[in-house]
Scaffold this motif. Structure first.
Motif, PDB file in Angstrom:
ATOM      1  N   GLY A 232       0.810  -1.205   0.000  1.00 30.80           N
ATOM      2  CA  GLY A 232       0.000   0.000   0.000  1.00 30.80           C
ATOM      3  C   GLY A 232       0.845   1.257   0.000  1.00 30.80           C
ATOM      4  N   VAL A 233       0.175   2.383   0.160  1.00 36.70           N
ATOM      5  CA  VAL A 233       0.838   3.673   0.049  1.00 36.70           C
ATOM      6  C   VAL A 233       1.839   3.907   1.183  1.00 36.70           C
ATOM      7  CG1 VAL A 233      -0.836   5.055   1.344  1.00 36.70           C
ATOM      8  CG2 VAL A 233       0.369   6.078  -0.593  1.00 36.70           C
ATOM      9  N   VAL A 234       1.615   3.266   2.352  1.00 35.44           N
ATOM     10  CA  VAL A 234       2.533   3.473   3.470  1.00 35.44           C
ATOM     11  C   VAL A 234       3.913   2.907   3.136  1.00 35.44           C
ATOM     12  CG1 VAL A 234       3.044   2.862   5.862  1.00 35.44           C
ATOM     13  CG2 VAL A 234       0.747   3.596   5.229  1.00 35.44           C
ATOM     14  N   LYS A 235       3.968   1.646   2.690  1.00 34.97           N
ATOM     15  CA  LYS A 235       5.257   1.023   2.401  1.00 34.97           C
ATOM     16  C   LYS A 235       5.870   1.549   1.109  1.00 34.97           C
ATOM     17  CE  LYS A 235       4.361  -3.241   4.958  1.00 34.97           C
ATOM     18  NZ  LYS A 235       4.216  -4.718   4.886  1.00 34.97           N
TER      19      LYS A 235
ATOM     20  N   SER B  81       1.187   8.400  15.225  1.00 35.54           N
ATOM     21  CA  SER B  81      -0.260   8.170  15.257  1.00 35.54           C
ATOM     22  C   SER B  81      -0.794   8.418  13.854  1.00 35.54           C
ATOM     23  CB  SER B  81      -0.927   9.122  16.253  1.00 35.54           C
ATOM     24  OG  SER B  81      -2.329   8.928  16.268  1.00 35.54           O
ATOM     25  N   ALA B  82      -1.583   7.474  13.330  1.00 35.84           N
ATOM     26  CA  ALA B  82      -1.946   7.567  11.912  1.00 35.84           C
ATOM     27  C   ALA B  82      -3.374   7.107  11.649  1.00 35.84           C
ATOM     28  CB  ALA B  82      -0.987   6.721  11.081  1.00 35.84           C
ATOM     29  N   HIS B  83      -3.907   7.589  10.533  1.00 34.74           N
ATOM     30  CA  HIS B  83      -5.185   7.125   9.994  1.00 34.74           C
ATOM     31  C   HIS B  83      -4.976   6.788   8.530  1.00 34.74           C
ATOM     32  CE1 HIS B  83      -7.544   8.364  13.514  1.00 34.74           C
ATOM     33  NE2 HIS B  83      -6.783   9.449  13.541  1.00 34.74           N
ATOM     34  N   THR B  84      -5.616   5.721   8.058  1.00 33.85           N
ATOM     35  CA  THR B  84      -5.538   5.337   6.649  1.00 33.85           C
ATOM     36  C   THR B  84      -6.945   5.125   6.104  1.00 33.85           C
ATOM     37  OG1 THR B  84      -5.366   2.972   7.172  1.00 33.85           O
ATOM     38  CG2 THR B  84      -3.297   4.197   6.923  1.00 33.85           C
ATOM     39  N   VAL B  85      -7.066   5.235   4.776  1.00 31.26           N
ATOM     40  CA  VAL B  85      -8.305   4.873   4.089  1.00 31.26           C
ATOM     41  C   VAL B  85      -7.945   4.095   2.837  1.00 31.26           C
ATOM     42  CG1 VAL B  85      -9.623   6.844   4.949  1.00 31.26           C
ATOM     43  CG2 VAL B  85      -8.404   7.023   2.767  1.00 31.26           C
ATOM     44  N   SER B  86      -8.898   3.305   2.355  1.00 27.42           N
ATOM     45  CA  SER B  86      -8.725   2.575   1.099  1.00 27.42           C
ATOM     46  C   SER B  86      -9.966   2.822   0.252  1.00 27.42           C
ATOM     47  CB  SER B  86      -8.554   1.076   1.371  1.00 27.42           C
ATOM     48  OG  SER B  86      -8.350   0.368   0.162  1.00 27.42           O
ATOM     49  N   LYS B  87      -9.802   3.590  -0.815  1.00 26.03           N
ATOM     50  CA  LYS B  87     -10.925   4.007  -1.644  1.00 26.03           C
ATOM     51  C   LYS B  87     -10.851   3.470  -3.071  1.00 26.03           C
ATOM     52  CE  LYS B  87     -12.944   6.735   1.413  1.00 26.03           C
ATOM     53  NZ  LYS B  87     -14.311   6.469   1.924  1.00 26.03           N
ATOM     54  N   SER B  88      -9.742   2.804  -3.422  1.00 24.38           N
ATOM     55  CA  SER B  88      -9.555   2.401  -4.815  1.00 24.38           C
ATOM     56  C   SER B  88      -9.968   0.955  -5.079  1.00 24.38           C
ATOM     57  CB  SER B  88      -8.091   2.598  -5.220  1.00 24.38           C
ATOM     58  OG  SER B  88      -7.245   1.804  -4.411  1.00 24.38           O
ATOM     59  N   GLY B  89     -10.522   0.286  -4.057  1.00 22.50           N
ATOM     60  CA  GLY B  89     -10.962  -1.082  -4.252  1.00 22.50           C
ATOM     61  C   GLY B  89      -9.864  -2.116  -4.166  1.00 22.50           C
ATOM     62  N   ARG B  90      -8.694  -1.714  -3.717  1.00 21.69           N
ATOM     63  CA  ARG B  90      -7.568  -2.632  -3.574  1.00 21.69           C
ATOM     64  C   ARG B  90      -7.471  -3.089  -2.118  1.00 21.69           C
ATOM     65  NH1 ARG B  90      -3.253  -0.203  -3.685  1.00 21.69           N
ATOM     66  NH2 ARG B  90      -1.838  -1.742  -4.584  1.00 21.69           N
ATOM     67  N   PRO B  91      -6.744  -4.174  -1.863  1.00 22.38           N
ATOM     68  CA  PRO B  91      -6.665  -4.669  -0.479  1.00 22.38           C
ATOM     69  C   PRO B  91      -5.816  -3.798   0.438  1.00 22.38           C
ATOM     70  CG  PRO B  91      -5.292  -6.008  -1.937  1.00 22.38           C
ATOM     71  CD  PRO B  91      -6.103  -5.104  -2.811  1.00 22.38           C
TER      72      PRO B  91
ATOM     73  N   GLU C 121      -4.097   0.067   1.747  1.00 21.49           N
ATOM     74  CA  GLU C 121      -4.467   1.471   1.938  1.00 21.49           C
ATOM     75  C   GLU C 121      -3.909   2.339   0.811  1.00 21.49           C
ATOM     76  OE1 GLU C 121      -0.343   1.350   3.012  1.00 21.49           O
ATOM     77  OE2 GLU C 121      -1.979  -0.004   3.504  1.00 21.49           O
ATOM     78  N   ASP C 122      -4.650   3.391   0.471  1.00 23.29           N
ATOM     79  CA  ASP C 122      -4.164   4.304  -0.564  1.00 23.29           C
ATOM     80  C   ASP C 122      -4.095   5.745  -0.096  1.00 23.29           C
ATOM     81  OD1 ASP C 122      -6.967   4.738  -0.646  1.00 23.29           O
ATOM     82  OD2 ASP C 122      -7.151   3.347  -2.327  1.00 23.29           O
ATOM     83  N   MET C 123      -4.304   5.980   1.203  1.00 28.08           N
ATOM     84  CA  MET C 123      -4.117   7.314   1.784  1.00 28.08           C
ATOM     85  C   MET C 123      -3.737   7.154   3.245  1.00 28.08           C
ATOM     86  SD  MET C 123      -6.838  10.496   2.185  1.00 28.08           S
ATOM     87  CE  MET C 123      -6.682  11.061   0.486  1.00 28.08           C
ATOM     88  N   VAL C 124      -2.808   7.973   3.709  1.00 22.80           N
ATOM     89  CA  VAL C 124      -2.436   7.966   5.115  1.00 22.80           C
ATOM     90  C   VAL C 124      -2.151   9.389   5.581  1.00 22.80           C
ATOM     91  CG1 VAL C 124       0.024   7.565   4.610  1.00 22.80           C
ATOM     92  CG2 VAL C 124      -0.893   6.981   6.870  1.00 22.80           C
TER      93      VAL C 124
ATOM     94  N   VAL D 250       0.146  11.408   2.742  1.00 28.08           N
ATOM     95  CA  VAL D 250       0.575  10.634   1.576  1.00 28.08           C
ATOM     96  C   VAL D 250      -0.642   9.954   0.970  1.00 28.08           C
ATOM     97  CG1 VAL D 250       2.208   8.916   0.722  1.00 28.08           C
ATOM     98  CG2 VAL D 250       2.731  10.170   2.824  1.00 28.08           C
ATOM     99  N   ASN D 251      -0.801  10.076  -0.358  1.00 32.29           N
ATOM    100  CA  ASN D 251      -1.925   9.374  -0.976  1.00 32.29           C
ATOM    101  C   ASN D 251      -1.706   9.130  -2.461  1.00 32.29           C
ATOM    102  OD1 ASN D 251      -3.538  11.279  -2.802  1.00 32.29           O
ATOM    103  ND2 ASN D 251      -3.313  12.546  -0.980  1.00 32.29           N
ATOM    104  N   TRP D 252      -2.509   8.188  -2.973  1.00 34.74           N
ATOM    105  CA  TRP D 252      -2.586   7.871  -4.399  1.00 34.74           C
ATOM    106  C   TRP D 252      -3.922   8.325  -4.976  1.00 34.74           C
ATOM    107  CZ3 TRP D 252      -0.771   2.255  -3.243  1.00 34.74           C
ATOM    108  CH2 TRP D 252       0.618   2.159  -3.373  1.00 34.74           C
TER     109      TRP D 252
END
Length: 342
Positions: free
Chosen positions: A162-165, A187-197, A199-202, A218-220
């Motif tokens: 994901g976007v973190v790594k 301390s972090a929050h993530t979301v996954s909006k692209s339908g992938r397994p 995260e794509d935003m942190v 950081v995001n895609w």
């Protein structure tokens, strides 16, 4: 290709591997003797070097060092093969996809006294190299905060992390590198909006060992491509744009204002702005030159595996924080050493 000197191999001819091949093919004192990619080289990216199917074939023709540019999930397996064969390696970031895998790589190369590094290429960006030198010289005074923003459209080349790594590890490493500090909390929050397994935003907030506060976004998911780093301190603020390799300094005002409404404001006031003229060499070329020199014993200005491990640990802490909804304290260096030797 150049002739003579060090014999280099490349493992992986994908989106980053093709650029490594281009740079290696023209690198002084180095010959690119083989490229490993089981899919071959249908686009002619190997710069004339033999294209091999396996790492074993590369080892058989003899190399002094190799670049690992295959998918992150394969870094550990390939790295351990090279270490076992006594071959130095530059491993694309992140060092591995798990903390345990990263620790095994550190142990494998350190125990054999092999030169090994991680391709955290932002360390070779002209703007950040200049920023780090200026911080080391004390030009900013006490550092208060580091803020990074790294966003843009989804890169279809990424499938295994994901976007973190993939992206946030850039910001984690560069923050520790320019400040000379380590992360003590995140301390972090993530979301996954692209339908992938994955995260794509942190969005993450942390603290460094000297008390400096850090913020990472950081995001895609953004149509805006941005690579922004700001460091705010006692004397003003540095802003680095690593897309254009520009570094700008905004100083605190040194001139007393006579406007009463502004004078009553107890914070800092705007002073001079300076955009520095700095040499702008290709970061990937600089990275290869530094690693070549390290293999030759002439320099140690590379991101070590132990430093790469630290970044993987902080990235894991980001994901742990996001999953559990709490602040996480990454392992200290002393704990890492104890775990690896126990």
């Amino acid at each position: 290709m150049t002739t003579g000197g060090l014999r280099a191999g490349l493992i992986g001819l994908g989106s980053m591997g093709r650029h490594h091949a281009r740079v290696l093919a023209g690198l002084d004192g180095v010959t690119l003797v083989g490229v490993v990619d089981p899919l071959g080289d249908k686009n002619g990216l190997a710069q004339g070097a033999p294209v091999l199917a396996t790492v074993e074939e590369l080892l058989a023709i003899g190399v002094d060092y190799a670049i690992i540019a295959c998918p992150t999930a394969l870094h550990e397996e390939v790295g351990l093969q090279l270490a076992e064969a006594g071959v130095s390696a530059l491993i694309e970031k992140p060092l591995a996809d798990t903390v345990d895998g990263a620790r095994r790589l550190v142990e494998a190369f350190e125990s054999r006294d092999l030169v090994a590094g991680v391709g955290h290429i932002e360390r070779c960006n002209p703007a950040l190299r200049s920023l780090r030198a200026r911080l080391e010289a004390g030009e900013l005074g006490d550092v208060y905060q580091v803020v990074t923003r790294r966003q843009g459209p989804f890169p279809h080349r990424i499938a295994d992390v994901g976007v973190v790594k993939d992206l946030a590890t850039h910001d984690i490493d560069l923050t520790g590198w320019v400040t000379g500090q380590t992360y003590t909390s995140i301390s972090a929050h993530t979301v996954s909006k692209s339908g992938r397994p994955h995260e794509d935003m942190v969005s993450a907030v942390g603290r460094l060992s000297d008390g400096t506060m850090v913020n990472h976004l950081v995001n895609w998911l953004s149509p805006l491509k941005e690579r922004f780093t700001s460091v705010t301190g006692e004397r003003g603020c540095f802003i680095a744009d690593t897309l254009t390799a520009d570094l700008t300094f905004y100083s605190n005002a040194a001139v007393t204002t006579e406007w009463e409404a502004l004078r009553a404001f107890r914070g800092v006031a705007e002073g001079d702005m300076i955009r520095y003229a700095i040499p702008k060499r290709e970061p990937l070329l600089v990275e290869h030159e530094l690693f070549r020199d390290a293999v030759l014993g002439e320099s140690h200005d590379i991101c070590t595996l132990r430093q790469g491990l630290r970044t993987v640990e902080v990235a894991a802490s980001v994901l742990e924080s996001a999953a559990n909804g709490r602040t996480v304290n990454p392992p200290t260096e002393g704990n890492v050493i104890q775990e690896m030797t126990s």
